[in-house]
Design a protein around this motif. Sequence first.
Motif, PDB file in Angstrom:
ATOM      1  N   LYS A   1      29.843  16.662  23.029  1.00  0.00           N
ATOM      2  CA  LYS A   1      30.910  17.485  23.608  1.00  0.00           C
ATOM      3  C   LYS A   1      31.121  17.142  25.081  1.00  0.00           C
ATOM      4  O   LYS A   1      32.256  17.072  25.556  1.00  0.00           O
ATOM      5  CB  LYS A   1      30.574  18.967  23.458  1.00  0.00           C
ATOM      6  CG  LYS A   1      30.742  19.465  22.045  1.00  0.00           C
ATOM      7  CD  LYS A   1      30.358  20.924  21.926  1.00  0.00           C
ATOM      8  CE  LYS A   1      30.429  21.370  20.477  1.00  0.00           C
ATOM      9  NZ  LYS A   1      30.001  22.752  20.302  1.00  0.00           N
TER      10      LYS A   1
ATOM     11  N   ARG B   1      38.992   5.326  26.422  1.00  0.00           N
ATOM     12  CA  ARG B   1      38.428   5.477  27.767  1.00  0.00           C
ATOM     13  C   ARG B   1      36.911   5.356  27.739  1.00  0.00           C
ATOM     14  O   ARG B   1      36.321   4.800  28.664  1.00  0.00           O
ATOM     15  CB  ARG B   1      38.852   6.818  28.369  1.00  0.00           C
ATOM     16  CG  ARG B   1      40.328   6.801  28.764  1.00  0.00           C
ATOM     17  CD  ARG B   1      40.769   8.062  29.438  1.00  0.00           C
ATOM     18  NE  ARG B   1      40.032   8.265  30.673  1.00  0.00           N
ATOM     19  CZ  ARG B   1      39.976   9.433  31.298  1.00  0.00           C
ATOM     20  NH1 ARG B   1      40.611  10.470  30.824  1.00  0.00           N
ATOM     21  NH2 ARG B   1      39.282   9.557  32.401  1.00  0.00           N
TER      22      ARG B   1
ATOM     23  N   TRP C   1      33.005  13.730  25.245  1.00  0.00           N
ATOM     24  CA  TRP C   1      34.432  13.843  24.907  1.00  0.00           C
ATOM     25  C   TRP C   1      35.191  14.634  25.972  1.00  0.00           C
ATOM     26  O   TRP C   1      36.343  14.316  26.270  1.00  0.00           O
ATOM     27  CB  TRP C   1      34.626  14.467  23.532  1.00  0.00           C
ATOM     28  CG  TRP C   1      34.176  13.580  22.411  1.00  0.00           C
ATOM     29  CD1 TRP C   1      33.316  13.915  21.410  1.00  0.00           C
ATOM     30  CD2 TRP C   1      34.532  12.214  22.159  1.00  0.00           C
ATOM     31  NE1 TRP C   1      33.117  12.848  20.574  1.00  0.00           N
ATOM     32  CE2 TRP C   1      33.854  11.787  21.007  1.00  0.00           C
ATOM     33  CE3 TRP C   1      35.354  11.296  22.808  1.00  0.00           C
ATOM     34  CZ2 TRP C   1      33.979  10.504  20.485  1.00  0.00           C
ATOM     35  CZ3 TRP C   1      35.478  10.016  22.289  1.00  0.00           C
ATOM     36  CH2 TRP C   1      34.796   9.638  21.152  1.00  0.00           C
ATOM     37  N   LYS C   2      34.542  15.632  26.535  1.00  0.00           N
ATOM     38  CA  LYS C   2      35.186  16.421  27.590  1.00  0.00           C
ATOM     39  C   LYS C   2      35.445  15.553  28.825  1.00  0.00           C
ATOM     40  O   LYS C   2      36.498  15.642  29.454  1.00  0.00           O
ATOM     41  CB  LYS C   2      34.283  17.607  27.965  1.00  0.00           C
ATOM     42  CG  LYS C   2      34.878  18.537  28.986  1.00  0.00           C
ATOM     43  CD  LYS C   2      33.933  19.698  29.241  1.00  0.00           C
ATOM     44  CE  LYS C   2      34.477  20.615  30.298  1.00  0.00           C
ATOM     45  NZ  LYS C   2      33.563  21.721  30.590  1.00  0.00           N
ATOM     46  N   HIS C   3      34.490  14.673  29.133  1.00  0.00           N
ATOM     47  CA  HIS C   3      34.615  13.825  30.314  1.00  0.00           C
ATOM     48  C   HIS C   3      35.598  12.666  30.102  1.00  0.00           C
ATOM     49  O   HIS C   3      36.454  12.413  30.942  1.00  0.00           O
ATOM     50  CB  HIS C   3      33.239  13.275  30.712  1.00  0.00           C
ATOM     51  CG  HIS C   3      33.257  12.471  31.957  1.00  0.00           C
ATOM     52  ND1 HIS C   3      33.231  13.047  33.205  1.00  0.00           N
ATOM     53  CD2 HIS C   3      33.309  11.137  32.160  1.00  0.00           C
ATOM     54  CE1 HIS C   3      33.252  12.094  34.115  1.00  0.00           C
ATOM     55  NE2 HIS C   3      33.302  10.920  33.506  1.00  0.00           N
ATOM     56  N   PHE C   4      35.475  11.954  28.972  1.00  0.00           N
ATOM     57  CA  PHE C   4      36.279  10.747  28.751  1.00  0.00           C
ATOM     58  C   PHE C   4      37.579  10.995  27.996  1.00  0.00           C
ATOM     59  O   PHE C   4      38.496  10.196  28.072  1.00  0.00           O
ATOM     60  CB  PHE C   4      35.448   9.676  28.032  1.00  0.00           C
ATOM     61  CG  PHE C   4      34.351   9.133  28.898  1.00  0.00           C
ATOM     62  CD1 PHE C   4      34.625   8.242  29.917  1.00  0.00           C
ATOM     63  CD2 PHE C   4      33.048   9.540  28.712  1.00  0.00           C
ATOM     64  CE1 PHE C   4      33.629   7.748  30.719  1.00  0.00           C
ATOM     65  CE2 PHE C   4      32.033   9.052  29.510  1.00  0.00           C
ATOM     66  CZ  PHE C   4      32.325   8.153  30.517  1.00  0.00           C
ATOM     67  N   LYS C   5      37.668  12.042  27.234  1.00  0.00           N
ATOM     68  CA  LYS C   5      38.868  12.490  26.532  1.00  0.00           C
ATOM     69  C   LYS C   5      39.333  11.591  25.381  1.00  0.00           C
ATOM     70  O   LYS C   5      40.048  12.047  24.509  1.00  0.00           O
ATOM     71  CB  LYS C   5      40.034  12.692  27.497  1.00  0.00           C
ATOM     72  CG  LYS C   5      39.706  13.559  28.698  1.00  0.00           C
ATOM     73  CD  LYS C   5      40.593  14.735  28.780  1.00  0.00           C
ATOM     74  CE  LYS C   5      40.467  15.521  30.061  1.00  0.00           C
ATOM     75  NZ  LYS C   5      39.214  16.109  30.349  1.00  0.00           N
ATOM     76  N   SER C   6      38.961  10.312  25.350  1.00  0.00           N
ATOM     77  CA  SER C   6      39.384   9.447  24.247  1.00  0.00           C
ATOM     78  C   SER C   6      38.352   8.344  24.020  1.00  0.00           C
ATOM     79  O   SER C   6      37.593   7.990  24.926  1.00  0.00           O
ATOM     80  CB  SER C   6      40.743   8.811  24.534  1.00  0.00           C
ATOM     81  OG  SER C   6      40.619   7.820  25.536  1.00  0.00           O
TER      82      SER C   6
END
Length: 109
Positions: A25, A36, A28-33
């Motif tokens: 989590k 990335r 995904w929160k940091h990189f978003k995709s």
Amino acid sequence: RRLRGKAMTKSILDEVEGIGEVRKKEIWKHFKSLKRLKEATVAEISAVVPEKCAREWMIQSGAMEPSEFLQAVSDMEDVRLRARLLALELAAMNAKYNVLDTIPWDRLN
């Protein structure tokens, strides 16, 4: 349907040792995709998860060969060592000449 459902919820990060639900989590929160995340460097990933997990991800995702990772770690250690030596040198100069008092710290942002 049950097998397809499991496959659709499985993440590529599930394969990386040391990355569980909480760290997934955070990633995904940091990189978003995924794009990335795959473009990120070891240092960028290490800012979110421990370096060991970042290394495992880089190797398993194919973004970096194990030998490249070892070279990157060696380079980072070299940078850390140089920073420590500079800090010691600055501390010695400050003890002798009191140079840190001349820096306008409030204007450095």
